[in-house]
Design an enzyme around this catalytic site. Structure first.
Site, PDB file in Angstrom:
ATOM      1  N   GLU A  66       0.813  -1.226   0.000  1.00  0.00           N
ATOM      2  CA  GLU A  66       0.000   0.000   0.000  1.00  0.00           C
ATOM      3  C   GLU A  66       0.844   1.273   0.000  1.00  0.00           C
ATOM      4  OE1 GLU A  66      -1.888   1.271   3.822  1.00  0.00           O
ATOM      5  OE2 GLU A  66      -3.586   1.752   2.572  1.00  0.00           O
ATOM      6  N   ASP A  67       2.006   1.205   0.652  1.00  0.00           N
ATOM      7  CA  ASP A  67       2.801   2.420   0.812  1.00  0.00           C
ATOM      8  C   ASP A  67       3.459   2.892  -0.478  1.00  0.00           C
ATOM      9  OD1 ASP A  67       2.267   2.733   3.542  1.00  0.00           O
ATOM     10  OD2 ASP A  67       3.639   1.084   3.984  1.00  0.00           O
ATOM     11  N   HIS A 161       0.977   6.152  10.392  1.00  0.00           N
ATOM     12  CA  HIS A 161       0.335   6.729   9.206  1.00  0.00           C
ATOM     13  C   HIS A 161      -1.050   7.298   9.535  1.00  0.00           C
ATOM     14  CE1 HIS A 161       2.838   3.647   6.766  1.00  0.00           C
ATOM     15  NE2 HIS A 161       3.301   4.841   6.442  1.00  0.00           N
ATOM     16  N   CYS A 248      -2.520  -2.071   4.545  1.00  0.00           N
ATOM     17  CA  CYS A 248      -1.123  -2.014   4.084  1.00  0.00           C
ATOM     18  C   CYS A 248      -0.748  -3.129   3.103  1.00  0.00           C
ATOM     19  CB  CYS A 248      -0.146  -2.180   5.239  1.00  0.00           C
ATOM     20  SG  CYS A 248      -0.605  -1.336   6.708  1.00  0.00           S
TER      21      CYS A 248
HETATM   22  C1  CIR Z   1       7.168   0.282   7.881  1.00  0.00           C
HETATM   23  O1  CIR Z   1       7.548   0.783   8.933  1.00  0.00           O
HETATM   24  O2  CIR Z   1       7.269   0.848   6.792  1.00  0.00           O
HETATM   25  C2  CIR Z   1       6.574  -1.121   7.937  1.00  0.00           C
HETATM   26  N1  CIR Z   1       7.236  -1.857   8.973  1.00  0.00           N
HETATM   27  C3  CIR Z   1       5.081  -1.064   8.184  1.00  0.00           C
HETATM   28  C4  CIR Z   1       4.336  -0.396   7.080  1.00  0.00           C
HETATM   29  C5  CIR Z   1       2.860  -0.441   7.283  1.00  0.00           C
HETATM   30  N2  CIR Z   1       2.188   0.145   6.197  1.00  0.00           N
HETATM   31  C6  CIR Z   1       1.055   0.802   6.307  1.00  0.00           C
HETATM   32  O3  CIR Z   1       0.564   1.041   7.402  1.00  0.00           O
HETATM   33  N3  CIR Z   1       0.506   1.298   5.208  1.00  0.00           N
END
Ligand code: CIR
Length: 255
Positions: A66-67, A161, A248
């Site tokens: 998702e990011d 986020h 995510c």
């Molecule tokens: C991070 O810190 O980037 C990952 N451990 C977790 C990302 C989670 N992503 C999200 O909430 N969209």
């Protein structure tokens, strides 16, 4: 209408994932993998066609697709993630999305994580967090304004986020934890509050009329069901240790 859900396998290297607000706990990769497969099954049962990207074993956070993009009906924005360790995740997501959307890309000095972007109709809210800066918000605004979207930034503190604190659970209804985020920017929408005993419960994944929701938050689940939502639970406890929630792990595209 068909939805494609892009996902990516849990890499064994997830044990060295980025962590911002959580202490490191051992992650059982086998359990994480089984829970992720159940999540993909729940997406299929909700009407999605699941497309798994090629695995990227050396990128610890690559399951959290998702990011890496903001996908709208008209275009997809490839992000420049806030954590530099995550920037090599972008190329493969861009290749997959290019089959379905015109692409634009956030450029330095901007950085942005998709987890900070909440779309409600033509209004896009973007969290200013440790992962998303004002330059990226400006770039995003330039990309989407010609398509009739507005972009509003919202300060995020204490959680990773924006979507750790608020997600969309209906056409104009939000699930929100008001202890984590100022609700004022969202005043034009109906709001359902998470149960105060479940601070991490605001992240739910809406697929058309089905709401995927973590098993870990039964009290908030009861509130959602009382509100008439079709809630299907998914156990996401292992990836939660990597600071990941339900939204995510997929990128949803209408096709
Ligand atoms: C991070 O810190 O980037 C990952 N451990 C977790 C990302 C989670 N992503 C999200 O909430 N969209």
């Amino acid at each position: 209408m068909t939805f494609i859900a892009l996902t990516r396998a849990v890499p064994a290297s997830i044990v060295s994932c980025e962590l911002t607000h959580l202490d490191r706990e051992p992650i059982n990769v086998e359990i994480a993998d089984a829970q992720h497969a159940a999540y993909e099954a729940a997406l299929r049962a909700s009407g999605c066609r699941v497309e798994r990207l090629d695995a990227t074993p050396d990128l610890p956070d690559s399951v959290f697709v998702e990011d890496i993009a903001v996908v709208l009906d008209e275009l997809a924005v490839i992000t420049r993630p806030g954590a530099s360790s995550r920037r090599p995740e972008s190329a493969s997501v861009a290749t997959a999305l290019a089959r379905y959307r015109d692409l634009v890309t956030i450029a330095a000095p901007g950085f942005l994580d998709g987890g900070d972007v909440l779309c409600v109709g033509r209004r896009i809210f973007v969290g200013l967090s440790s992962r998303t800066n004002a330059q990226a918000v400006e770039q995003l605004r330039g990309f989407v304004t010609p398509h009739g979207y507005s972009v509003e930034s919202v300060t995020v503190r204490g959680v990773l986020h924006l979507k750790s604190a608020v997600t969309r659970i209906g056409a104009s209804t939000l699930l929100i934890n008001r202890a984590l985020i100022d609700a004022t920017p969202f005043r034009d929408f109906d709001q359902l509050e998470t149960d105060p005993d479940e601070p991490a419960a605001a992240n739910a994944l809406l697929v058309e009329s089905v709401l995927l929701f973590p098993t870990a938050f039964p009290k908030t689940r009861e509130r959602l069901e009382k509100a008439g939502l079709d809630v299907r639970t998914v156990d996401a406890s292992e990836l939660a240790k990597a600071e990941g929630a339900l939204t995510c792990c997929s990128l949803l595209l209408r096709v």
